[in-house]
Design a protein around this motif. Structure first.
Motif, mmCIF file in Angstrom:
data_model
loop_
_atom_site.group_PDB
_atom_site.id
_atom_site.type_symbol
_atom_site.label_atom_id
_atom_site.label_comp_id
_atom_site.label_asym_id
_atom_site.label_seq_id
_atom_site.Cartn_x
_atom_site.Cartn_y
_atom_site.Cartn_z
ATOM 1 N N ALA A 1 47.264 36.507 44.199
ATOM 2 C CA ALA A 1 46.270 35.804 43.495
ATOM 3 C C ALA A 1 45.419 36.666 42.536
ATOM 4 O O ALA A 1 45.095 36.355 41.315
ATOM 5 N N ALA A 2 45.013 37.729 43.147
ATOM 6 C CA ALA A 2 44.178 38.746 42.437
ATOM 7 C C ALA A 2 44.994 39.385 41.134
ATOM 8 O O ALA A 2 44.516 39.474 40.009
ATOM 9 N N GLU A 3 46.320 39.758 41.446
ATOM 10 C CA GLU A 3 47.101 40.072 40.253
ATOM 11 C C GLU A 3 47.217 39.076 39.273
ATOM 12 O O GLU A 3 47.029 39.357 37.914
ATOM 13 N N LYS A 4 47.570 37.858 39.440
ATOM 14 C CA LYS A 4 47.637 36.830 38.554
ATOM 15 C C LYS A 4 46.463 36.534 37.658
ATOM 16 O O LYS A 4 46.305 36.346 36.630
ATOM 17 N N LEU A 5 45.082 36.894 38.406
ATOM 18 C CA LEU A 5 43.757 36.521 37.777
ATOM 19 C C LEU A 5 43.158 37.805 37.073
ATOM 20 O O LEU A 5 42.423 37.610 36.511
ATOM 21 N N GLY A 6 43.846 38.877 37.413
ATOM 22 C CA GLY A 6 43.234 40.061 36.580
ATOM 23 C C GLY A 6 42.092 40.660 37.716
ATOM 24 O O GLY A 6 41.279 41.425 36.844
ATOM 25 N N PHE A 7 41.953 40.117 38.905
ATOM 26 C CA PHE A 7 40.771 40.280 39.664
ATOM 27 C C PHE A 7 41.183 41.711 40.561
ATOM 28 O O PHE A 7 42.180 42.017 40.833
ATOM 29 N N THR A 8 39.996 42.182 41.181
ATOM 30 C CA THR A 8 40.200 43.268 42.116
ATOM 31 C C THR A 8 40.304 42.563 43.420
ATOM 32 O O THR A 8 39.681 41.660 43.792
ATOM 33 N N TYR A 9 41.302 43.224 43.976
ATOM 34 C CA TYR A 9 41.472 42.903 45.568
ATOM 35 C C TYR A 9 40.757 43.614 46.608
ATOM 36 O O TYR A 9 41.031 45.122 46.541
ATOM 37 N N ILE A 10 39.852 43.274 47.275
ATOM 38 C CA ILE A 10 39.260 44.078 48.357
ATOM 39 C C ILE A 10 39.515 43.694 49.863
ATOM 40 O O ILE A 10 39.120 42.517 50.104
ATOM 41 N N ASP A 11 39.957 44.414 50.518
ATOM 42 C CA ASP A 11 40.592 44.258 51.886
ATOM 43 C C ASP A 11 39.332 44.780 52.855
ATOM 44 O O ASP A 11 39.643 46.099 53.109
ATOM 45 N N THR A 12 38.381 44.101 53.177
ATOM 46 C CA THR A 12 37.243 44.525 54.138
ATOM 47 C C THR A 12 37.799 44.991 55.486
ATOM 48 O O THR A 12 36.956 45.761 56.026
#
Ligand code: C5P
Length: 222
Positions: free
Chosen positions: A23-34
């Motif tokens: 989803a992050a890739e499609k939105l151009g968002f940064t993915y953060i795995d806490t």
């Protein structure tokens, strides 16, 4: 607002990281795995023979450590004191001890500040256990993602098989159930669905369907 914050919480193996990454890739968002940050701290605590049940020792250890997340092609790399530990933090030993370490309130307060700072500008999908409840209480979209424990164990089993690791389905199921129990029953920001979170059950969804569901919910808020 296009640079929204998306918080995804849920138990182990619900598909949060796989789905959030897509989803992050499609939105151009940064993915953060806490979870990776708690895993990195656990790795160091095990190496240094810290008493995992000691809040003071675990908190002091975090204070003297540097844990950095860097976005990468595969999603995210994790650096502990400048060293890439992205693979090491996935070991069974870390997995089986991380919930003990993650239970300490004083240590969590520091983690939450670090995580809040990373997400402050928005344009992020952050996953964990307390993102919607403690880290990003004002996130525009909160999702609580789950699946039956049988399905979650089955996915872990298949994942492992893909990676050439032979595991016991029953053992995986027990391990997942125990980690969920510890994460849900701890006093310091336990795993719980935020009142304003959307529940997404991935038991019957494949990865694309689940990612599409997130994208649909996100588009309604952008
Ligand atoms: O997401 P992952 O399974 O890698 O997380 C590992 C562990 O880290 C969880 O089982 C939980 O104990 C802890 N954790 C947490 N809060 C978060 C993310 C992870 O307590 N926001």
């Amino acid at each position: 607002v296009n640079n929204i914050q998306i918080a995804i919480d849920g138990p182990a193996g619900a598909g949060k990281s796989t789905i959030a990454k897509i989803a992050a890739e499609k939105l151009g968002f940064t993915y953060i795995d806490t979870g990776a940050m708690y895993r990195a701290l656990t790795l160091k605590a095990l190496k240094e023979n810290i008493d995992l049940s000691s809040e003071a020792q675990v908190t002091a250890l975090l204070e003297e450590s540097s844990i950095e997340l860097k976005p990468s092609q595969q999603g995210q790399l994790v650096f502990l004191d400048g060293v890439d530990v992205s693979q090491e933090i996935r070991s069974n030993e870390v997995t089986n001890n991380v919930s003990k370490v993650a239970a300490h309130a004083a240590m969590r307060a520091i983690m939450v500040e670090l995580q809040y700072a990373m997400a402050a500008k928005g344009g992020v999908i952050m996953d964990g256990r307390d993102i919607g409840t403690a880290v990003l209480p004002k996130a525009e979209l909160k999702i609580f993602m789950s699946a039956t424990v049988d399905e979650r164990a089955r996915r872990r089993y298949e994942d492992n098989k893909q990676r050439g690791i032979n595991s016991s389905y029953e053992a995986l199921k027990e391990e997942i159930a125990l980690r969920d129990k510890m994460d849900s029953e701890r006093e310091a920001s336990p795993l719980v669905q935020a009142t304003d979170a959307v529940f997404v059950d991935t038991t019957e969804l494949n990865i694309e369907q689940a990612a599409d569901e997130i994208l649909k919910l996100a588009s309604e808020r952008m």
